[in-house]
Design an enzyme around this catalytic site. Structure first.
Site, PDB file in Angstrom:
ATOM      1  N   GLU A 191     -11.535 -44.321 -47.711  1.00  0.00           N
ATOM      2  CA  GLU A 191     -11.932 -45.534 -48.273  1.00  0.00           C
ATOM      3  C   GLU A 191     -13.180 -45.305 -48.822  1.00  0.00           C
ATOM      4  O   GLU A 191     -14.364 -45.920 -48.069  1.00  0.00           O
ATOM      5  CB  GLU A 191     -12.321 -45.908 -46.687  1.00  0.00           C
ATOM      6  CG  GLU A 191     -10.652 -46.615 -46.502  1.00  0.00           C
ATOM      7  CD  GLU A 191     -11.210 -47.297 -45.215  1.00  0.00           C
ATOM      8  OE1 GLU A 191     -12.111 -47.080 -44.538  1.00  0.00           O
ATOM      9  OE2 GLU A 191      -9.617 -47.682 -44.802  1.00  0.00           O
ATOM     10  N   GLU A 386      -2.569 -45.287 -44.506  1.00  0.00           N
ATOM     11  CA  GLU A 386      -3.351 -45.961 -43.310  1.00  0.00           C
ATOM     12  C   GLU A 386      -2.168 -47.666 -43.641  1.00  0.00           C
ATOM     13  O   GLU A 386      -2.260 -47.795 -44.171  1.00  0.00           O
ATOM     14  CB  GLU A 386      -4.412 -45.653 -43.285  1.00  0.00           C
ATOM     15  CG  GLU A 386      -4.980 -44.439 -42.690  1.00  0.00           C
ATOM     16  CD  GLU A 386      -6.363 -44.987 -42.245  1.00  0.00           C
ATOM     17  OE1 GLU A 386      -7.010 -46.146 -42.243  1.00  0.00           O
ATOM     18  OE2 GLU A 386      -7.297 -44.471 -42.775  1.00  0.00           O
TER      19      GLU A 386
HETATM   20  C1  BG6 Z   1      -9.848 -47.101 -41.954  1.00  0.00           C
HETATM   21  C2  BG6 Z   1     -10.034 -46.480 -41.141  1.00  0.00           C
HETATM   22  O1  BG6 Z   1     -10.287 -48.219 -42.055  1.00  0.00           O
HETATM   23  O2  BG6 Z   1      -9.379 -48.040 -40.531  1.00  0.00           O
HETATM   24  C3  BG6 Z   1      -9.683 -45.387 -40.185  1.00  0.00           C
HETATM   25  O3  BG6 Z   1      -9.576 -45.286 -42.264  1.00  0.00           O
HETATM   26  C4  BG6 Z   1      -9.673 -46.392 -38.850  1.00  0.00           C
HETATM   27  O4  BG6 Z   1     -11.037 -44.631 -39.671  1.00  0.00           O
HETATM   28  C5  BG6 Z   1      -8.588 -47.472 -39.480  1.00  0.00           C
HETATM   29  O5  BG6 Z   1      -9.517 -46.412 -37.561  1.00  0.00           O
HETATM   30  C6  BG6 Z   1      -9.016 -48.698 -38.406  1.00  0.00           C
HETATM   31  O6  BG6 Z   1      -9.638 -49.253 -38.010  1.00  0.00           O
HETATM   32  P1  BG6 Z   1     -10.190 -49.185 -36.858  1.00  0.00           P
HETATM   33  O7  BG6 Z   1     -11.929 -49.778 -36.502  1.00  0.00           O
HETATM   34  O8  BG6 Z   1     -10.112 -50.450 -36.168  1.00  0.00           O
HETATM   35  O9  BG6 Z   1     -10.788 -47.756 -36.071  1.00  0.00           O
END
Ligand code: BG6
Length: 487
Positions: A191, A386
Site C-alpha cells: 500500500e 488483500e
Molecule cells: C491493509 C493493510 O490496509 O488493511 C493490512 O495492508 C491491514 O496490514 C488491512 O491489516 C486491514 O486493516 P486493519 O486495520 O483492519 O487491520
C-alpha cells in the site's frame, strides 16, 4: 446459469504480514520496528480512530522504554513465529496454493544499517519457505509491509533521507540471494499510497519533527525514494532470480460520483486518478504530468538524482497487486454529508451499501468494477492480495464458530472476481487478508477478526493462542477444491 471459470493455475490462498502475526518482537536478534510502537487503545472505540497516523515523538520515547507486549499488540501478534508449521498445515488442509507473508527487515538487519545480516533471521524465513514448499504452497513475499527499522525512523528521518534507498536495496539483495530457489513472487511496498494517510507506518516519518508547511514536500520526497527503491529492487530481482516476478501493491480506493452532476463525476475521476498515480509510476515508469503540475502549483520541490528517471523507466513491475476492502463516494458537498470509515480514511456514506461493524462499506461490485478498470488501464495481470471482512466472532460452547456473514462476504467477492474474469480480465490469484486471525494494523486489536482460522487470544494478548477452524474454513476449502465453481 454460467459456471465460473477460474484459470487452472489460479493462485488461491491467504495473506498475512510479519508485524501483525509473528510476535517474537525481540527474539533471535530482531531489532525494533515502527510497528512495535503502535498501541491498542482499550478506551477508544475502534470506530473512532484511524490507523497509527497520530504517533508522536513522545509515543516513540515511551515505546522504546517499554517492554510491554500487551498494549503493544504487534509485539505479541498471534505467535506465528513459533507456530508456523501448525499454521501451514491448516493452510495446506484448505488447499492453499499461495501464502502471502512479509519479511521483517528488522529480523535481517535489526537497525537497517549493519554490515552483515542477522543469520538467525535469515534462517527463520528460509525454514518458513521450505516448509511452505513441502506443502505445495507458493510464497508471495512483501519486502516492506509497515515494519521498517525504528532506528531508521529516528536517525534517517524514515524514507526522507536518500541513504535509506541503498540500505533497503542491500536488504533486498541479501534476501533475493538467500531465497532464490524458494521464492518466485515478490511485492515491493505494501500500500505505497498510504504515505499521506499514515506516514509513520509507511515511511517511518514522525510528523511532529518537521515544520508543518514542509510536510507535503517531505512526504513526496520520501515516496520518490520508495519508487526508486522499488525499481532498483526489481532490477536486482531480475539479475539474481531470473524468471521471478515483481508486483507493486496499491490500496484500491475506488470512488463513485455521488450522482450524475458533472462536477461530482469530475471529482470522482480525479480522486480515482490520484489513487492510481502510485501504481502508474511503477507500471508506466514515469510520474503522470498532473502530479508534476500539482507540485509546481504548490511550490513542492522533489529532488531527483541523476539517473532516477531512467531507473524508474527501465525497471517496471510484472504484475499489479492491490488490496480491496471498500468503496467511497466523491461529493463536492462532502463536508455536509454523513460519513463512514475505513482503517485509514473516512468518506461520504453510500446509501446503497451496507457497512461492517467497523463502519466499512461493503461493495463486491466495486471489486468487479476495479478489476475491469485496472486491467483496461494497465494491461498487466492483476492479483488481489488483500480483501476480507473484519468482524467479531463468537466461540460457541461446542467450540465452533458459525461465521456465515464471512462466508457471504467472500461468496460475493469471489463471484465478483469470476465476473471480471468472464469480462476478460487477467487475474493471477486471490489471497484474502488475515486468513488466520491476526493483530489489526489500525486498531492493534485481535477481536477484529478476518480469518478462516480463529486464534484464541484477546485484545490484550491473553489466551491460549490455540487455532480453531471456523465454518468459513470448510467453505473456503471447498471453493479451492472446485476452483471457484462451488461458492
Ligand atoms: C491493509 C493493510 O490496509 O488493511 C493490512 O495492508 C491491514 O496490514 C488491512 O491489516 C486491514 O486493516 P486493519 O486495520 O483492519 O487491520
Amino acid at each position: 446459469m454460467m459456471q465460473n471459470k477460474f484459470p487452472e493455475n489460479f493462485l488461491w490462498g491467504g495473506a498475512t504480514a510479519a508485524n501483525q502475526c509473528e510476535g517474537a518482537w525481540n527474539e533471535d536478534g530482531k531489532g525494533m520496528s515502527v510497528a512495535d510502537c503502535s498501541t491498542y487503545k482499550p478506551k477508544v472505540d475502534p470506530k473512532d480512530y484511524v490507523a497509527q497516523n497520530g504517533i508522536s515523538s513522545d509515543d516513540i520515547e515511551k515505546a522504546m522504554k517499554s517492554d510491554d507486549i500487551s498494549l503493544y499488540g504487534k509485539r505479541h501478534g498471534v505467535d506465528f513465529y513459533h507456530r508456523y508449521k501448525e499454521d501451514l498445515d491448516l493452510f495446506a488442509e484448505m488447499g492453499f496454493k499461495v501464502l502471502r507473508v512479509s519479511i521483517a527487515w528488522t529480523r535481517i538487519f535489526p537497525n537497517g544499517i549493519e554490515e552483515k545480516p542477522n543469520e538467525k533471521g535469515l534462517q527463520y524465513y528460509e525454514s518458513l519457505f521450505i516448509e511452505m514448499k513441502k506443502r505445495n504452497i507458493e510464497p508471495l513475499v512483501t519486502l516492506h509491509h509497515y515494519e521498517m527499522p525504528l532506528y531508521l525512523s529516528n536517525n534517517y528521518d524514515g524514507w526522507y533521507q536518500r541513504a535509506v534507498v541503498d540500505l533497503f536495496v542491500k536488504f533486498c539483495k541479501v534476501v533475493f540471494k538467500r531465497y532464490k530457489n524458494l521464492v518466485k513472487y515478490w511485492l515491493t511496498f505494501n500500500e505505497i499510497d498510504s504515505v499521506f494517510r499514515h506516514p509513520f507506518t509507511t515511511i517511518g516519518l514522525v510528523t511532529d519533527r518537521y515544520p508543518k508547511e514542509k510536510l507535503e514536500e517531505i512526504i513526496y520526497q520520501s515516496l520518490h525514494h520508495q519508487f526508486v527503491a522499488s525499481s532498483l529492487a526489481t532490477k536486482y530481482l531480475r539479475e539474481i532470480i531470473p524468471g521471478a516476478q515483481m508486483g507493486c501493491m496499491l490500496t484500491r480506493t475506488l470512488t463513485y460520483p455521488e450522482n450524475c452532476d458533472p462536477k461530482n463525476c469530475m471529482l470522482a475521476l480525479k480522486d480515482n486518478r490520484e489513487n492510481y498515480f502510485y501504481a502508474d509510476v511503477q507500471v508506466f515508469g514515469e510520474y503522470p504530468k498532473f502530479i508534476k503540475n500539482q507540485w509546481d502549483k504548490k511550490g513542492i520541490n522533489v529532488k531527483f538524482e541523476s539517473g532516477d528517471e531512467e531507473i524508474l523507466k527501465l525497471y517496471t513491475v510484472d504484475f499489479v497487486s492491490f488490496s480491496y476492502y471498500m468503496s467511497f463516494v466523491s461529493s463536492i458537498d462532502a463536508e455536509r454529508k454523513e460519513k463512514v470509515n475505513g482503517n485509514i480514511a473516512t468518506g461520504v456514506k453510500n446509501p446503497y451499501l451496507d457497512v461492517t461493524e467497523w463502519n466499512w462499506q461493503v461493495d463486491p461490485m466495486g471489486l468487479h468494477y476495479s478489476l475491469i478498470d485496472m486491467y483496461d488501464r494497465y494491461r498487466k495481470p492483476l492479483f488481489i492480495v488483500e480483501n476480507g471482512l473484519g468482524s467479531r466472532d463468537k466461540l460457541e460452547e461446542d467450540g465452533s464458530i458459525q461465521d456465515d456473514y464471512r462466508i457471504e462476504y467472500f461468496r460475493q467477492h469471489i463471484q465478483a472476481i469470476a465476473d471480471a474474469i468472464e469480462d476478460g480480465v487477467e487475474v493471477m490469484g486471490y489471497t484474502p487478508w488475515g486468513c488466520l486471525d491476526l493483530v489489526s494494523m489500525s486498531t492493534c486489536q485481535i477481536s477484529k477478526r478476518y480469518g478462516f482460522i480463529y486464534v484464541d487470544a484477546d485484545d490484550l494478548g491473553y489466551g491460549t493462542y490455540n487455532r480453531i477452524k471456523k465454518k468459513s474454513f470448510y467453505w473456503y476449502k471447498n471453493v479451492i477444491e472446485t476452483n471457484g465453481v462451488e461458492l
